[in-house]
Design an enzyme around this catalytic site. Structure first.
Site, PDB file in Angstrom:
ATOM      1  N   ARG A 135       0.886  -1.156   0.000  1.00  0.00           N
ATOM      2  CA  ARG A 135       0.000   0.000   0.000  1.00  0.00           C
ATOM      3  C   ARG A 135       0.924   1.205   0.000  1.00  0.00           C
ATOM      4  NH1 ARG A 135      -5.372  -0.821   1.713  1.00  0.00           N
ATOM      5  NH2 ARG A 135      -6.130  -2.664   0.589  1.00  0.00           N
ATOM      6  N   ARG A 191     -16.668   6.673   6.307  1.00  0.00           N
ATOM      7  CA  ARG A 191     -16.219   5.652   7.261  1.00  0.00           C
ATOM      8  C   ARG A 191     -15.898   6.314   8.594  1.00  0.00           C
ATOM      9  NH1 ARG A 191     -11.775   1.935   4.002  1.00  0.00           N
ATOM     10  NH2 ARG A 191     -12.909   1.774   2.060  1.00  0.00           N
TER      11      ARG A 191
HETATM   12  P1  ADP Z   1      -7.519   1.615   3.392  1.00  0.00           P
HETATM   13  O1  ADP Z   1      -7.134   3.018   3.162  1.00  0.00           O
HETATM   14  O2  ADP Z   1      -6.590   0.635   2.793  1.00  0.00           O
HETATM   15  O3  ADP Z   1      -8.954   1.358   3.070  1.00  0.00           O
HETATM   16  P2  ADP Z   1      -8.247   1.866   6.097  1.00  0.00           P
HETATM   17  O4  ADP Z   1      -9.497   2.432   5.654  1.00  0.00           O
HETATM   18  O5  ADP Z   1      -8.271   0.748   7.059  1.00  0.00           O
HETATM   19  O6  ADP Z   1      -7.348   1.333   4.912  1.00  0.00           O
HETATM   20  O7  ADP Z   1      -7.390   3.096   6.671  1.00  0.00           O
HETATM   21  C1  ADP Z   1      -6.098   2.836   7.028  1.00  0.00           C
HETATM   22  C2  ADP Z   1      -5.676   3.861   8.052  1.00  0.00           C
HETATM   23  O8  ADP Z   1      -5.570   5.127   7.376  1.00  0.00           O
HETATM   24  C3  ADP Z   1      -6.687   4.047   9.201  1.00  0.00           C
HETATM   25  O9  ADP Z   1      -5.955   4.168  10.410  1.00  0.00           O
HETATM   26  C4  ADP Z   1      -7.322   5.360   8.878  1.00  0.00           C
HETATM   27  O10 ADP Z   1      -7.680   6.074  10.036  1.00  0.00           O
HETATM   28  C5  ADP Z   1      -6.206   6.110   8.193  1.00  0.00           C
HETATM   29  N1  ADP Z   1      -6.707   7.172   7.335  1.00  0.00           N
HETATM   30  C6  ADP Z   1      -7.514   7.040   6.274  1.00  0.00           C
HETATM   31  N2  ADP Z   1      -7.754   8.267   5.752  1.00  0.00           N
HETATM   32  C7  ADP Z   1      -7.053   9.177   6.498  1.00  0.00           C
HETATM   33  C8  ADP Z   1      -6.891  10.602   6.476  1.00  0.00           C
HETATM   34  N3  ADP Z   1      -7.498  11.352   5.546  1.00  0.00           N
HETATM   35  N4  ADP Z   1      -6.098  11.171   7.423  1.00  0.00           N
HETATM   36  C9  ADP Z   1      -5.462  10.424   8.361  1.00  0.00           C
HETATM   37  N5  ADP Z   1      -5.582   9.083   8.446  1.00  0.00           N
HETATM   38  C10 ADP Z   1      -6.371   8.467   7.518  1.00  0.00           C
HETATM   39  N1  DAR Z   2     -14.122  -6.592   5.323  1.00  0.00           N
HETATM   40  C1  DAR Z   2     -14.422  -7.155   4.019  1.00  0.00           C
HETATM   41  C2  DAR Z   2     -13.710  -6.352   2.898  1.00  0.00           C
HETATM   42  C3  DAR Z   2     -14.374  -5.066   2.513  1.00  0.00           C
HETATM   43  C4  DAR Z   2     -13.517  -4.144   1.682  1.00  0.00           C
HETATM   44  N2  DAR Z   2     -12.358  -3.617   2.478  1.00  0.00           N
HETATM   45  C5  DAR Z   2     -11.099  -4.040   2.288  1.00  0.00           C
HETATM   46  N3  DAR Z   2     -10.772  -4.794   1.273  1.00  0.00           N
HETATM   47  N4  DAR Z   2     -10.173  -3.645   3.151  1.00  0.00           N
HETATM   48  C6  DAR Z   2     -15.935  -7.187   3.821  1.00  0.00           C
HETATM   49  O1  DAR Z   2     -16.370  -7.991   3.026  1.00  0.00           O
HETATM   50  O2  DAR Z   2     -16.634  -6.431   4.472  1.00  0.00           O
END
Ligand code: ADP
Ligand code: DAR
Length: 379
Positions: free
Chosen positions: A252, A332
């Site tokens: 990532r 989210r």
């Molecule tokens: P992904 O981005 O792969 O979907 P997540 O939604 O789990 O993964 O987010 C990963 C981390 O990035 C989490 O701790 C989230 O709080 C943080 N995050 C996402 N967007 C922001 C932002 N705009 N500012 C700070 N942290 C962020």
């Molecule tokens: N938790 C899984 C994946 C949803 C999409 N988020 C990812 N890939 N991090 C679900 O089916 O809800």
């Protein structure tokens, strides 16, 4: 290890559209599949796309198939069977799974990615005019921080359920070695999870830099075996450029900073993705774009997000969700998916990642956030 028990080799990146289905005859896997399917069928309150699209016809057609690496339908659906509250419920154990199990993946992809049908082709990668992005909140009234990330898979390696510990370690060594050559704003250090103190790890998670641990959806998908071996995080001194190694995806690539300067954040992520992509071949499908473990991240794999406070709009969460959805935005909680908002801070990002270019996906997020702020100001 795929449920069929075959020792995974190195999976080639997806072949050009040829289906490579082999016959799966492991009675133990068949029994688990039948049990899992019955459980899904009986779960009246399950709303996952897995339940919606794993019809009896699709189940019967796919249950006896496996990929060249030995990945089975059970590897694909086990997370959604174990976690009936999944939104999606499936993951791809390797690149070929998107072909071998396309009768299940294609309708899920079409549903999630708003109409990307089995006959559609994801466009060539295009980061567009990097100078055309703005600071979405120049007065700093609403946006706390901005983040843009993309996912990448290394050619020659399958996804989590088909990886063995040796492969995790080899990938980590390859990637961390390459990252050590980055310069300028991208220059930084790689920190393996192995040996990281719990205090340092928790602080990085609390500060939103590091991925969370113990995601039950990933655990049920066999994505956390040998943990923490082969996993880690790279970041520059300012923690504005970060790379996650072998969490959900092989890589990532993340750019983030305080405030709403989307242009600077996006340009930094593009520079990082290009630098790494010039040194490592990424796994990409002609039809699906960049390949990822979860189908929700295919295509551009880009998620551009803001941490934002919109107290008036958020006073009615359903209204916030509905308004965001009008601009193809996803709302989210503060710690990303499956989390709640803390202190009124929401993570709002683009929902669409497929069937449009990287530029279009981030531009859609930029315009959507500007609209939300305009509505908030008008209330
Ligand atoms: P992904 O981005 O792969 O979907 P997540 O939604 O789990 O993964 O987010 C990963 C981390 O990035 C989490 O701790 C989230 O709080 C943080 N995050 C996402 N967007 C922001 C932002 N705009 N500012 C700070 N942290 C962020
Ligand atoms: N938790 C899984 C994946 C949803 C999409 N988020 C990812 N890939 N991090 C679900 O089916 O809800």
């Amino acid at each position: 290890m795929p449920t069929s028990g075959n020792m995974p080799g190195c999976g080639a990146s997806m072949c050009k559209g040829k289906k490579k289905a082999l016959k799966m005859e492991d009675p133990a896997v068949v029994a688990k599949l039948e049990e899992g399917f019955q459980k899904l069928q009986a779960a009246s309150d399950c709303r996952s796309l897995l339940k919606k699209y794993l019809t009896p016809e699709v189940f019967d057609k796919l249950k006896g198939q496996k990929t060249a690496l030995g990945a089975t339908l059970l590897d694909v659906i086990q997370s959604g069977v174990e976690n009936l509250d999944s939104g999606i419920g499936v993951y791809a154990p390797d690149a070929d799974s998107y072909l071998v199990f396309e009768d299940l993946f294609n309708p899920i992809i079409e549903d999630y990615h708003v109409g990307f049908t089995k006959d559609d082709k994801h466009p060539a990668s295009d980061f567009g005019d990097l100078s055309s992005f703005v600071n979405v909140d120049p007065e700093g009234e609403f946006v706390i921080s901005t983040r843009v990330r993309c996912g990448r898979s290394l050619q020659g390696y399958p996804f989590n359920p088909c990886l063995n510990e040796e492969q995790y370690k080899t990938m980590e060594a390859k990637v961390s070695g390459l990252l050590s050559s980055l310069t300028g704003d991208l220059k930084g250090t790689y920190y393996p999870l192995t040996g990281m103190t719990k205090e340092v790890q928790q602080q990085l998670i609390d500060d939103h830099f590091l991925f969370k641990e113990g995601d039950r959806f990933l655990q049920a998908a066999n994505a956390c075996r040998y943990w923490p071996s082969g996993r880690g995080i790279y970041h520059n001194d300012d923690k504005t450029f970060l790379v996650w190694v072998n969490e959900e995806d092989h890589l990532r690539i993340i750019s983030m900073q305080q405030g709403g300067d989307l242009g600077t954040v996006y340009r930094r992520m593009v520079a990082g993705a290009n630098e790494i992509g010039n040194k490592l071949p990424f796994s990409r499908s002609e039809r699906l774009g960049y390949l990822t473990f979860c189908p929700t991240n295919l295509g551009t794999t880009i998620r551009a997000s803001v941490h934002i406070k919109l107290p008036k709009l958020a006073a009615d969460k359903a209204k916030l969700d509905a308004t965001a959805a009008k601009f193809n935005l996803q709302v989210r909680g503060t710690h990303g998916e499956h989390s709640d908002s803390e202190g009124g801070v929401y993570d709002i990002s683009n929902k669409r990642r497929m069937g449009l270019t990287e530029f279009q996906a981030v531009k859609e997020m930029e315009q959507g956030i500007l609209e939300l702020i305009k509505i908030e100001k008008s209330m």
